[in-house]
Design an enzyme around this catalytic site. Structure first.
Site, PDB file in Angstrom:
ATOM      1  N   GLY B  88       0.829  -1.198   0.000  1.00  0.00           N
ATOM      2  CA  GLY B  88       0.000   0.000   0.000  1.00  0.00           C
ATOM      3  C   GLY B  88       0.868   1.254   0.000  1.00  0.00           C
ATOM      4  N   LEU B  89       0.365   2.284   0.650  1.00  0.00           N
ATOM      5  CA  LEU B  89       1.054   3.571   0.719  1.00  0.00           C
ATOM      6  C   LEU B  89       1.446   4.088  -0.662  1.00  0.00           C
ATOM      7  CD1 LEU B  89       3.354   3.215   3.840  1.00  0.00           C
ATOM      8  CD2 LEU B  89       1.252   4.499   3.620  1.00  0.00           C
ATOM      9  N   CYS B  90       0.505   3.998  -1.582  1.00  0.00           N
ATOM     10  CA  CYS B  90       0.798   4.572  -2.895  1.00  0.00           C
ATOM     11  C   CYS B  90      -0.440   5.299  -3.411  1.00  0.00           C
ATOM     12  CB  CYS B  90       1.280   3.507  -3.859  1.00  0.00           C
ATOM     13  SG  CYS B  90       0.332   1.997  -3.818  1.00  0.00           S
ATOM     14  N   GLY B  91      -1.052   6.089  -2.543  1.00  0.00           N
ATOM     15  CA  GLY B  91      -2.174   6.910  -2.967  1.00  0.00           C
ATOM     16  C   GLY B  91      -3.357   6.052  -3.376  1.00  0.00           C
ATOM     17  N   PHE B  93      -3.732   4.282  -6.008  1.00  0.00           N
ATOM     18  CA  PHE B  93      -3.333   3.297  -7.015  1.00  0.00           C
ATOM     19  C   PHE B  93      -4.187   2.031  -6.976  1.00  0.00           C
ATOM     20  CE2 PHE B  93      -0.648  -0.254  -8.366  1.00  0.00           C
ATOM     21  CZ  PHE B  93      -0.128   0.205  -9.548  1.00  0.00           C
TER      22      PHE B  93
END
Lengths: 138, 300
Positions: B88-91, B93
């Protein structure tokens, strides 16, 4: 129709594009044997075997090792869609030698569980690589 | 009013978060560069492949190969490959992909959708919701290779030729630029009319549309056309899957980089605000102490 004087050679693999330039002559490892291509060749679509491909530009010959794929020949353009391809300079000779040894051992031992066809192909590939690598040193 | 110490602790906490987001941004940026090279490397092959197939398509009869023909009248059963990231931690996406895939599954009631899940985020989401999952593969983006694409393509081809599904689709994030990802839904099977619709695409290949249309070259085949089809078409499917995977990997790093940059900036702002507040509290405390001293002196 005037014959084109040179061929545009493109060699691409799924990872990258290896060669893209004008050449005078190409030799391709077709599934049913090696064949040479000069400018003005009749359109041709072939599958390729494991083998050595070379192209000539003037007097300068360059070698590549090719394993499987397709070649499209047009009068002024040759497109090589290879599954695996390497320029002679990029070949890891040590690795290829090791691979050849392994494959030869497997073939001579004929172990029950080993995959003969795979070993044969791997032997073919490593031999081709070594041969191509030695060509470039000449 | 919070004590000076409390605020100082908060500033420290935000600072360490900022350090993490900044490091993640750097990592994503360097990974992005490599992934971007791969995308650029994979494009020429896909384009040449398309051109060759296009040349073949003029002469080929759709019934010439099972991957070209559509199955009868029933065209409801669909296999959808959902390509998400593993982390995760990709907006937005992953959310975007999952949302699009969900819409795809419900928008047409006549469609029975089975899923092929690539990437942990999508797998976790859809597995919990009782979908018909035919294939799953996680943790492949750390070390993406062509073999992964081959495995996926094989599943698609098997499901299709054994007539368990009538179509195969891909949904993935396309890498448009560092700041932009585009969710695309692409048909994988049956291989449609192979013509390149967009003339701009032709220009990129350096071959004008007119010239190509005028002189349909007649190939010599070696070996027979049927055999070439048998190898070329599955390979084409593999290439398409591979390209989707590579695009998705690059898009993931780009999305993470942007998201982490925003997070770093936000934590910077937060630190600034907290520091100002902290200084005010300190000032107030000093002023209070002075007043105490002065009033104490006056009282004597």
């Amino acid at each position: 129709m005037t014959l084109p004087s040179q061929l545009t050679l493109e060699v691409v693999t799924p990872d990258r594009s290896l060669v893209s330039q004008l050449v005078d002559e190409v030799q391709i490892p077709g599934a049913e044997g090696y064949f040479g291509v000069l400018p003005g060749h009749t359109p041709l679509l072939v599958t390729m075997n494991v083998g050595e491909l070379w192209y000539r530009n003037g007097q300068q010959r360059s070698f590549l090792s090719i394993a499987l794929g397709f070649a499209e020949v047009l009068p002024d353009r040759v497109t090589i869609l290879a599954k695996v391809a390497e320029c002679a300079e990029d070949i890891d000779v040590e690795r290829a030698q090791l691979a050849r040894q392994r494959a030869e051992e497997r073939l001579t031992q004929r172990a029950v569980d080993s995959d003969g066809e795979r070993a044969r192909l791997s032997l073919l590939r490593s031999r081709t690589r070594l041969q191509v690598a030695s060509q470039s040193l000449r | 009013m919070p004590s000076l110490l409390d605020i100082r602790r908060r500033v420290l906490a935000v600072k360490s978060t900022q350090q993490i987001t900044r490091a993640m941004k750097m990592v994503a940026a360097s990974k992005l560069r490599r992934a971007q090279e791969r995308v650029l490397g994979a494009r020429p092959f896909a384009q040449h492949m398309l051109r060759v197939l296009n040349g073949l398509a003029w002469r080929a009869d759709p019934s010439a190969h099972s991957l070209l023909t559509e199955h009868g009248i029933r065209t409801g059963r669909t296999l959808l490959f959902v390509i998400t990231a593993d982390k995760g931690l990709c907006g937005s996406f992953n959310t975007n992909i999952i949302k699009t895939a969900g819409n795809f599954a419900v928008e047409d009631p006549g469609r029975e959708v089975a899923l092929g899940l690539v990437g942990r985020k999508g797998r976790d989401f859809f597995r919990r919701r009782g979908f018909d999952v035919r294939y799953e593969n996680v943790n492949l983006f750390a070390k993406l290779s062509f073999n992964d694409a081959q495995a996926i393509a094989e599943v698609a081809i098997n499901e299709y030729t054994s007539e368990r599904v009538d179509a195969g689709y891909l949904v993935y994030n396309e890498f448009k630029s560092v700041l932009q990802q585009r969710v695309v839904v692409e048909r994988l099977l049956p291989i449609g009319r192979l013509a390149i619709d967009d003339p701009a695409e032709w220009d990129k290949l350096g071959e004008p549309v007119a010239a190509a249309a005028e002189s349909p070259v007649d190939y010599l085949y070696e070996p027979a056309p049927q055999q070439i089809f048998d190898e070329l078409l599955p390979h084409h499917v593999e290439i398409q899957v591979y390209r989707a995977l590579v695009e998705s990997a690059a898009a993931e790093h780009a999305a993470r980089m942007t998201a982490m940059e925003a997070a770093t900036k936000n934590s910077g702002e937060l630190i600034e605000q907290l520091t100002i507040y902290m200084n005010k509290v300190r000032q107030a405390a000093i002023t209070r102490e002075i007043i105490e001293v002065v009033s104490g002196a006056e009282a004597q």
